[in-house]
Design a protein around this motif. Sequence first.
Motif, mmCIF file in Angstrom:
data_model
loop_
_atom_site.group_PDB
_atom_site.id
_atom_site.type_symbol
_atom_site.label_atom_id
_atom_site.label_comp_id
_atom_site.label_asym_id
_atom_site.label_seq_id
_atom_site.Cartn_x
_atom_site.Cartn_y
_atom_site.Cartn_z
ATOM 1 N N SER A 1 -2.723 3.368 8.897
ATOM 2 C CA SER A 1 -2.221 4.516 8.149
ATOM 3 C C SER A 1 -0.711 4.660 8.261
ATOM 4 N N SER A 2 -0.101 5.105 7.184
ATOM 5 C CA SER A 2 1.345 5.325 7.201
ATOM 6 C C SER A 2 1.712 6.541 8.048
ATOM 7 N N SER A 3 0.739 7.343 8.425
ATOM 8 C CA SER A 3 1.037 8.456 9.326
ATOM 9 C C SER A 3 1.238 7.969 10.758
ATOM 10 N N LEU A 4 0.808 6.738 11.054
ATOM 11 C CA LEU A 4 1.006 6.167 12.381
ATOM 12 C C LEU A 4 2.319 5.400 12.494
ATOM 13 N N ILE A 5 2.764 4.825 11.391
ATOM 14 C CA ILE A 5 3.969 3.989 11.402
ATOM 15 C C ILE A 5 5.055 4.691 10.611
ATOM 16 N N ASN A 6 6.203 4.902 11.253
ATOM 17 C CA ASN A 6 7.290 5.635 10.619
ATOM 18 C C ASN A 6 8.476 4.757 10.230
ATOM 19 N N SER A 7 8.538 3.529 10.728
ATOM 20 C CA SER A 7 9.685 2.679 10.421
ATOM 21 C C SER A 7 9.277 1.210 10.506
ATOM 22 N N TYR A 8 10.182 0.371 9.996
ATOM 23 C CA TYR A 8 9.928 -1.066 10.070
ATOM 24 C C TYR A 8 10.087 -1.586 11.492
ATOM 25 N N TRP A 9 10.818 -0.869 12.333
ATOM 26 C CA TRP A 9 10.925 -1.252 13.738
ATOM 27 C C TRP A 9 9.565 -1.155 14.405
ATOM 28 N N GLU A 10 8.810 -0.147 14.020
ATOM 29 C CA GLU A 10 7.471 -0.010 14.584
ATOM 30 C C GLU A 10 6.576 -1.169 14.128
ATOM 31 N N LEU A 11 6.723 -1.586 12.887
ATOM 32 C CA LEU A 11 5.975 -2.760 12.418
ATOM 33 C C LEU A 11 6.361 -4.007 13.207
ATOM 34 N N SER A 12 7.647 -4.131 13.520
ATOM 35 C CA SER A 12 8.089 -5.309 14.275
ATOM 36 C C SER A 12 7.559 -5.278 15.711
ATOM 37 N N LEU A 13 7.473 -4.101 16.309
ATOM 38 C CA LEU A 13 6.912 -4.005 17.662
ATOM 39 C C LEU A 13 5.409 -4.273 17.662
ATOM 40 N N HIS B 1 0.819 -1.214 0.000
ATOM 41 C CA HIS B 1 0.000 0.000 0.000
ATOM 42 C C HIS B 1 0.855 1.267 0.000
ATOM 43 N N GLU B 2 1.876 1.293 0.835
ATOM 44 C CA GLU B 2 2.652 2.522 1.021
ATOM 45 C C GLU B 2 3.600 2.810 -0.146
ATOM 46 N N TYR B 3 4.313 1.825 -0.620
ATOM 47 C CA TYR B 3 5.352 2.064 -1.624
ATOM 48 C C TYR B 3 4.924 1.755 -3.052
ATOM 49 N N PHE B 4 3.999 0.816 -3.218
ATOM 50 C CA PHE B 4 3.558 0.470 -4.561
ATOM 51 C C PHE B 4 2.187 1.052 -4.887
ATOM 52 N N ARG B 5 1.614 1.794 -3.943
ATOM 53 C CA ARG B 5 0.335 2.485 -4.112
ATOM 54 C C ARG B 5 -0.809 1.560 -4.527
ATOM 55 N N VAL B 6 -0.755 0.337 -4.047
ATOM 56 C CA VAL B 6 -1.851 -0.606 -4.259
ATOM 57 C C VAL B 6 -2.963 -0.210 -3.287
ATOM 58 N N PRO B 7 -4.209 -0.153 -3.739
ATOM 59 C CA PRO B 7 -5.293 0.164 -2.797
ATOM 60 C C PRO B 7 -5.258 -0.786 -1.595
ATOM 61 N N ILE B 8 -5.587 -0.279 -0.432
ATOM 62 C CA ILE B 8 -5.387 -1.019 0.819
ATOM 63 C C ILE B 8 -6.157 -2.333 0.846
ATOM 64 N N VAL B 9 -7.364 -2.364 0.313
ATOM 65 C CA VAL B 9 -8.143 -3.600 0.314
ATOM 66 C C VAL B 9 -7.512 -4.621 -0.631
ATOM 67 N N VAL B 10 -7.016 -4.166 -1.777
ATOM 68 C CA VAL B 10 -6.356 -5.067 -2.721
ATOM 69 C C VAL B 10 -5.040 -5.574 -2.124
ATOM 70 N N ALA B 11 -4.313 -4.693 -1.419
ATOM 71 C CA ALA B 11 -3.066 -5.103 -0.765
ATOM 72 C C ALA B 11 -3.342 -6.163 0.297
ATOM 73 N N ALA B 12 -4.405 -5.984 1.050
ATOM 74 C CA ALA B 12 -4.767 -6.971 2.074
ATOM 75 C C ALA B 12 -5.178 -8.297 1.444
ATOM 76 N N ALA B 13 -5.955 -8.230 0.366
ATOM 77 C CA ALA B 13 -6.375 -9.456 -0.310
ATOM 78 C C ALA B 13 -5.184 -10.177 -0.929
ATOM 79 N N ALA B 14 -4.270 -9.428 -1.529
ATOM 80 C CA ALA B 14 -3.090 -10.038 -2.146
ATOM 81 C C ALA B 14 -2.195 -10.680 -1.092
#
Length: 126
Positions: free
Chosen positions: A73-85, A28-41
Amino acid sequence: MSSFEHFRFFLIKYICFFFGCFICFVLHEYFRVPIVVAAAATGLIGTFLPFSRTLKSHPYAAIYAGNFAGMCSSSLINSYWELSLISLIGASLYILTMNLFAGFGGRLGSVAFASVALYMLAKGIF
């Protein structure tokens, strides 16, 4: 179950949760895939991963729960460390609620919501 088996079980859940969260977020964030399509994929890709039959469907469910968390939202997550937490919190909640909400719908989404909400609460406090 020995402590090593418990750790292995948790580690598998953590990796699967992170996989779902990371792939959905990146699509969703880097390839601009719609969020529902990204989740389904992400869910579709996850179903093709081979896991041992002894784990049953738990790795796939953890991928879906991570997938839901990765939809934030990408405004909530700023790094991959946050994704890991977030994944660490999510995998922990998944294991804690595994037998608690058996047979009830919405558990995976609730785990994903709670993991992101707890992370944001902790981030706001510290």
